[in-house]
Design a protein around this motif. Structure first.
Motif, PDB file in Angstrom:
ATOM      1  N   TRP A  47      46.151  44.358  38.158  1.00 53.16           N
ATOM      2  CA  TRP A  47      47.518  43.694  38.486  1.00 53.16           C
ATOM      3  C   TRP A  47      48.631  44.380  38.330  1.00 53.16           C
ATOM      4  N   LEU A  78      41.796  35.617  39.547  1.00 54.47           N
ATOM      5  CA  LEU A  78      40.795  35.504  40.511  1.00 54.47           C
ATOM      6  C   LEU A  78      39.593  34.792  39.643  1.00 54.47           C
ATOM      7  N   ASN A 255      39.385  42.628  41.835  1.00 53.03           N
ATOM      8  CA  ASN A 255      38.909  42.541  40.453  1.00 53.03           C
ATOM      9  C   ASN A 255      39.686  43.718  39.571  1.00 53.03           C
ATOM     10  N   THR A 273      45.121  39.235  39.007  1.00 60.53           N
ATOM     11  CA  THR A 273      45.330  40.279  40.388  1.00 60.53           C
ATOM     12  C   THR A 273      46.819  40.365  40.469  1.00 60.53           C
ATOM     13  N   SER A 295      42.794  32.666  43.077  1.00 57.96           N
ATOM     14  CA  SER A 295      42.432  33.028  44.505  1.00 57.96           C
ATOM     15  C   SER A 295      41.802  32.086  45.349  1.00 57.96           C
TER      16      SER A 295
END
Length: 486
Positions: A47, A78, A255, A273, A295
């Motif tokens: 991220w 996520l 990921n 993320t 997510s």
């Protein structure tokens, strides 16, 4: 257990029928009223390895511009730290263990309802290009799928993005699922728009600053720059076509980066993320949201924007309210899963604004990373340094067993999650609070721990393929039956 699964299927079938009836009775909004939607999914990207998230050593001018002209989410998480389960979760709006595709390379069953099919039924042209990883049945949920085979077609996985965008029917709104292979290993594949050096690298403290690691991180940055170039081409094409204003682009990763304490872990470096939303007609330019999101919220967001009925199977929530008010409270916590990925493991994690709680269900096993990491020379060097006693305790984590059953981190004071507070007396109330959150979520989502384990596909130390140890993986039905939960 059988009645549970059948009830889910009956509910989803009834919901699909309801959706069809409504779509037949209610005229579609025009293409101009409903936004086009593009989801761009990066492969193995941390991220904070983008300029927009503070890493100015990585050359990402197009993604930085996308964030500057749209909305950057700073607390997006996520549901899995593993590629195919994470993608299955995004496309179904469900937690991995409820997709029946929670282990690596398990195809998404045809019984699962996808957002692509829902948008298609609502009048959208739906297409996908690049890395796939969702099984053959899911291809039938799109009008067009152009899958990229890594190392066969082209290394970035993005070459078909623009051809797909150019072939879309002009009379319909469209939904595109664009997935890259960048920045998946192996690196040094193909051409890059920018070459990074060791001076560009920002190395986390849980890796040794050796020549090999610094160069390998620079190569990882090169892959990110190529992904960035393709994102820029997508935006330019939308502008040329005159549809950029009414097109929502969301950029995420599946990921964390493909290194030993990132990808497949439940730390922020595994499941946090980048999340950039760009929509000139619908999102304020240069806005930032600190609200906590997941997510699984992608799918219901897309159906809400498409004026489509959101299937009852979706477990997420629409983000549309945050597009209008970025500072609005949204989630109290986000849950992430760790299941089989080349090597056996099983864990769950709760992320709140300040803390991360991890429960290692297979704590007797070391936290071995993914096979693409283990068969790389950086892992061999890490192994050598560990055996020589040259690593710090934090750098040694992938080798240590048993692991703590529980982990707790204060992300405000410890952003790299180095100090486990689970046994600190001052944090027992916080530990219990997060443990209770996880227990409630397990009950609500029918999660479980299998009573037997799937064998590893590779040697945990050398990364060598281990066919003699491999047996057929248990089916989801066998796992349900063996768990004793149903």
């Amino acid at each position: 257990m059988f009645s549970f699964i059948n009830n889910i299927r009956i509910k989803t079938a009834a919901q699909s029928l309801l959706t069809l009836c409504i779509l037949l009775l209610v005229p579609h909004a025009s293409a101009e009223q409903r936004p086009n939607i593009i989801l761009i999914v990066a492969d193995d990207l941390n991220w904070d390895d983008l300029g927009a998230y503070g890493n100015t050593g990585v050359n990402t001018p197009n993604l930085d511009k996308l964030a500057k002209n749209g909305m950057r989410f700073d607390n997006a998480y996520l549901t899995a730290s593993s590629c195919s389960p994470s993608r299955a979760s995004m496309i179904t709006g469900r937690y991995p263990h409820n997709t029946d595709a929670e282990q690596l390379h398990w195809p998404l069953p045809k019984e699962q309802i996808t957002v692509s099919q829902t948008l298609h039924d609502a009048g959208y042209w739906t297409a996908a290009a690049g890395k796939w990883h969702l099984g053959e049945d899911t291809k039938q949920r799109f009008d067009v799928v152009r899958e990229s085979k890594y190392g066969i077609d082209e290394p970035s996985g993005s070459a078909q993005w623009l051809p797909l965008l150019n072939m879309r029917p002009k009379e319909k709104p469209f939904f595109l699922w664009l997935a890259s292979w960048d920045s998946h290993r192996p690196f040094y594949q193909g051409k890059y728009p920018h070459k990074h050096t060791q001076e560009d690298v920002r190395l986390p403290p849980y890796y040794p600053a050796t020549e090999l690691y610094m160069n390998d991180f620079a190569a990882y940055y090169d892959e990110i720059s190529r992904l960035d170039e393709y994102v820029g081409k997508v935006v330019s094409t939308l502008e040329t076509q005159g549809v950029a204003g009414n097109t929502l682009i969301i950029f995420v990763a599946d990921n964390g980066r493909p290194f030993a304490r990132d990808k497949t872990t439940l730390y922020d470096s595994g499941v946090k993320t980048p999340f950039i939303a760009h929509w000139p007609d619908g999102i304020a330019k240069g806005s930032v949201s600190d609200s906590l999101i997941s997510s699984i919220d992608l799918a219901p967001t897309f159906t809400a924007l498409a004026n489509a009925v959101t299937p009852a199977s979706f477990e997420g929530r629409s983000l549309v309210s945050l597009f209008k008010n970025p500072s609005a409270p949204f989630r109290d916590f986000a849950i992430s899963e760790r299941n089989w990925h080349d090597f056996e493991d099983h864990g769950r994690s709760v992320r709140t604004k300040q803390y991360r709680y991890i429960r290692n269900n297979y704590f007797d096993l070391p936290a071995t990373p993914s096979a693409d990491t283990v068969y790389h020379k950086t892992w061999w060097e890490l192994t050598r340094l560990f055996e020589q006693g040259a690593l710090t305790q934090q750098q040694s984590r992938p080798f240590l067993a048993p692991r703590p059953k529980e982990e707790l981190y204060d992300l405000e004071s410890d952003p790299y999650e180095l100090t486990n507070l689970a046994r600190n007396n001052q944090y027992q109330a916080i530990l219990q609070q997060h443990s209770d959150i996880l227990d409630n979520w397990i009950e609500e989502t029918n999660d479980f721990i299998p009573s037997f384990r799937t064998l590893d596909d590779f040697d945990r130390k050398t990364g060598a393929y281990a066919p003699n140890r491999k047996r057929p993986r248990p089916s989801k039905m066998e796992m349900y039956q063996a768990s004793g939960r149903y």
